[in-house]
Motif scaffolding. Structure first.
Motif, PDB file in Angstrom:
ATOM      1  N   GLN A   1       0.885  -3.381 -10.338  1.00 51.16           N
ATOM      2  CA  GLN A   1       0.112  -3.372 -11.582  1.00 51.16           C
ATOM      3  C   GLN A   1      -0.673  -2.061 -11.708  1.00 51.16           C
ATOM      4  OE1 GLN A   1      -2.790  -6.502 -11.837  1.00 51.16           O
ATOM      5  NE2 GLN A   1      -3.112  -6.206 -14.024  1.00 51.16           N
ATOM      6  N   ALA A   2      -1.292  -1.611 -10.633  1.00 48.54           N
ATOM      7  CA  ALA A   2      -2.039  -0.348 -10.658  1.00 48.54           C
ATOM      8  C   ALA A   2      -1.092   0.826 -10.868  1.00 48.54           C
ATOM      9  CB  ALA A   2      -2.833  -0.174  -9.373  1.00 48.54           C
ATOM     10  N   ALA A   3       0.042   0.798 -10.201  1.00 47.63           N
ATOM     11  CA  ALA A   3       1.015   1.883 -10.344  1.00 47.63           C
ATOM     12  C   ALA A   3       1.479   2.002 -11.789  1.00 47.63           C
ATOM     13  CB  ALA A   3       2.204   1.643  -9.417  1.00 47.63           C
ATOM     14  N   GLN A   4       1.758   0.887 -12.420  1.00 47.61           N
ATOM     15  CA  GLN A   4       2.204   0.904 -13.814  1.00 47.61           C
ATOM     16  C   GLN A   4       1.090   1.363 -14.753  1.00 47.61           C
ATOM     17  OE1 GLN A   4       3.626  -3.137 -14.135  1.00 47.61           O
ATOM     18  NE2 GLN A   4       5.751  -2.503 -13.805  1.00 47.61           N
ATOM     19  N   LYS A   5      -0.138   1.014 -14.419  1.00 52.57           N
ATOM     20  CA  LYS A   5      -1.280   1.399 -15.258  1.00 52.57           C
ATOM     21  C   LYS A   5      -1.440   2.912 -15.316  1.00 52.57           C
ATOM     22  CE  LYS A   5      -6.207   0.871 -15.797  1.00 52.57           C
ATOM     23  NZ  LYS A   5      -6.900  -0.179 -16.453  1.00 52.57           N
ATOM     24  N   PHE A   6      -1.191   3.601 -14.203  1.00 50.17           N
ATOM     25  CA  PHE A   6      -1.421   5.037 -14.151  1.00 50.17           C
ATOM     26  C   PHE A   6      -0.148   5.861 -14.336  1.00 50.17           C
ATOM     27  CE2 PHE A   6      -4.972   3.244 -11.646  1.00 50.17           C
ATOM     28  CZ  PHE A   6      -5.992   3.641 -12.493  1.00 50.17           C
TER      29      PHE A   6
ATOM     30  N   LEU B   1      -7.364  11.421  -4.103  1.00 47.78           N
ATOM     31  CA  LEU B   1      -8.070  10.226  -3.641  1.00 47.78           C
ATOM     32  C   LEU B   1      -7.088   9.372  -2.865  1.00 47.78           C
ATOM     33  CD1 LEU B   1     -10.588   8.330  -3.730  1.00 47.78           C
ATOM     34  CD2 LEU B   1      -9.583   7.330  -5.792  1.00 47.78           C
ATOM     35  N   SER B   2      -7.415   9.089  -1.620  1.00 52.32           N
ATOM     36  CA  SER B   2      -6.573   8.210  -0.815  1.00 52.32           C
ATOM     37  C   SER B   2      -7.113   6.793  -0.902  1.00 52.32           C
ATOM     38  CB  SER B   2      -6.564   8.659   0.645  1.00 52.32           C
ATOM     39  OG  SER B   2      -5.826   7.731   1.419  1.00 52.32           O
ATOM     40  N   LEU B   3      -6.266   5.873  -1.307  1.00 57.78           N
ATOM     41  CA  LEU B   3      -6.676   4.476  -1.399  1.00 57.78           C
ATOM     42  C   LEU B   3      -6.617   3.778  -0.049  1.00 57.78           C
ATOM     43  CD1 LEU B   3      -4.992   3.431  -4.753  1.00 57.78           C
ATOM     44  CD2 LEU B   3      -7.252   4.434  -4.347  1.00 57.78           C
ATOM     45  N   LEU B   4      -6.113   4.465   0.956  1.00 60.82           N
ATOM     46  CA  LEU B   4      -5.991   3.874   2.283  1.00 60.82           C
ATOM     47  C   LEU B   4      -7.352   3.494   2.861  1.00 60.82           C
ATOM     48  CD1 LEU B   4      -3.250   6.278   3.691  1.00 60.82           C
ATOM     49  CD2 LEU B   4      -2.947   4.049   2.571  1.00 60.82           C
ATOM     50  N   ILE B   5      -8.408   4.217   2.472  1.00 64.71           N
ATOM     51  CA  ILE B   5      -9.741   3.893   2.991  1.00 64.71           C
ATOM     52  C   ILE B   5     -10.330   2.641   2.349  1.00 64.71           C
ATOM     53  CG2 ILE B   5     -10.240   6.280   3.606  1.00 64.71           C
ATOM     54  CD1 ILE B   5     -12.074   6.434   1.144  1.00 64.71           C
ATOM     55  N   PHE B   6      -9.708   2.154   1.289  1.00 67.46           N
ATOM     56  CA  PHE B   6     -10.207   0.986   0.571  1.00 67.46           C
ATOM     57  C   PHE B   6      -9.417  -0.282   0.890  1.00 67.46           C
ATOM     58  CE2 PHE B   6     -11.145   4.666  -2.184  1.00 67.46           C
ATOM     59  CZ  PHE B   6     -12.522   4.556  -2.237  1.00 67.46           C
ATOM     60  N   LYS B   7      -8.704  -0.286   1.988  1.00 65.08           N
ATOM     61  CA  LYS B   7      -7.800  -1.404   2.289  1.00 65.08           C
ATOM     62  C   LYS B   7      -8.506  -2.755   2.374  1.00 65.08           C
ATOM     63  CE  LYS B   7      -7.998  -0.542   7.190  1.00 65.08           C
ATOM     64  NZ  LYS B   7      -7.453   0.165   8.267  1.00 65.08           N
TER      65      LYS B   7
ATOM     66  N   THR C   1     -12.927  -3.229  -7.186  1.00 66.26           N
ATOM     67  CA  THR C   1     -13.677  -2.127  -6.575  1.00 66.26           C
ATOM     68  C   THR C   1     -12.801  -0.892  -6.466  1.00 66.26           C
ATOM     69  OG1 THR C   1     -15.078  -3.664  -5.347  1.00 66.26           O
ATOM     70  CG2 THR C   1     -14.952  -1.403  -4.515  1.00 66.26           C
ATOM     71  N   VAL C   2     -11.571  -1.059  -6.027  1.00 64.58           N
ATOM     72  CA  VAL C   2     -10.638   0.066  -5.908  1.00 64.58           C
ATOM     73  C   VAL C   2     -10.406   0.704  -7.271  1.00 64.58           C
ATOM     74  CG1 VAL C   2      -8.284   0.745  -5.297  1.00 64.58           C
ATOM     75  CG2 VAL C   2      -9.527  -0.883  -3.853  1.00 64.58           C
ATOM     76  N   MET C   3     -10.192  -0.104  -8.289  1.00 62.33           N
ATOM     77  CA  MET C   3      -9.965   0.430  -9.634  1.00 62.33           C
ATOM     78  C   MET C   3     -11.195   1.181 -10.139  1.00 62.33           C
ATOM     79  SD  MET C   3      -6.872  -0.167 -10.302  1.00 62.33           S
ATOM     80  CE  MET C   3      -6.683   0.078 -12.043  1.00 62.33           C
ATOM     81  N   ASN C   4     -12.377   0.711  -9.797  1.00 58.59           N
ATOM     82  CA  ASN C   4     -13.597   1.412 -10.210  1.00 58.59           C
ATOM     83  C   ASN C   4     -13.680   2.799  -9.575  1.00 58.59           C
ATOM     84  OD1 ASN C   4     -14.529  -0.610 -11.923  1.00 58.59           O
ATOM     85  ND2 ASN C   4     -15.715  -1.613 -10.311  1.00 58.59           N
ATOM     86  N   PHE C   5     -13.311   2.911  -8.309  1.00 61.52           N
ATOM     87  CA  PHE C   5     -13.290   4.223  -7.656  1.00 61.52           C
ATOM     88  C   PHE C   5     -12.251   5.129  -8.308  1.00 61.52           C
ATOM     89  CE2 PHE C   5     -15.816   2.471  -4.205  1.00 61.52           C
ATOM     90  CZ  PHE C   5     -16.551   3.572  -3.800  1.00 61.52           C
TER      91      PHE C   5
END
Length: 87
Positions: free
Chosen positions: A75-80, A35-41, A47-51
């Motif tokens: 924060q997201a990086a540490q979560k995963f 999954l590329s998060l680049l499309i969710f910029k 919303t990004v976290m839900n995807f």
């Protein structure tokens, strides 16, 4: 393909022709999704976290490796970090 030692990874799920329906239809042949998060910029963090969670849940259920590209939020990086299914 597996008998020949190859693995199939689907790049950029949720984008273009790599839809949920496509992946579900070809699931027996797939070992990894990305999954590329680049499309969710332009989307908010929730919303990004839900995807991410939706595709992570799918990957776990179907025993797929899951790659997340483009995490720019600490924060997201540490979560995963440390999740054995996420590459």
């Amino acid at each position: 393909m597996r008998d020949l030692g190859f693995e199939i990874a689907i790049d950029d799920v949720c984008e273009g022709s790599n839809s949920y329906a496509f992946i579900k239809r070809h699931l027996p042949a797939i070992q990894r999704i990305k999954l590329s998060l680049l499309i969710f910029k332009d989307e908010d963090k929730e919303t990004v976290m839900n995807f991410i969670h939706a595709w992570l849940t799918f990957a776990q259920k179907h025993q797929l490796d899951f790659v997340i590209e483009g995490i720019s939020d600490q924060q997201a990086a540490q979560k995963f970090a440390g999740n054995p299914i996420i590459l």
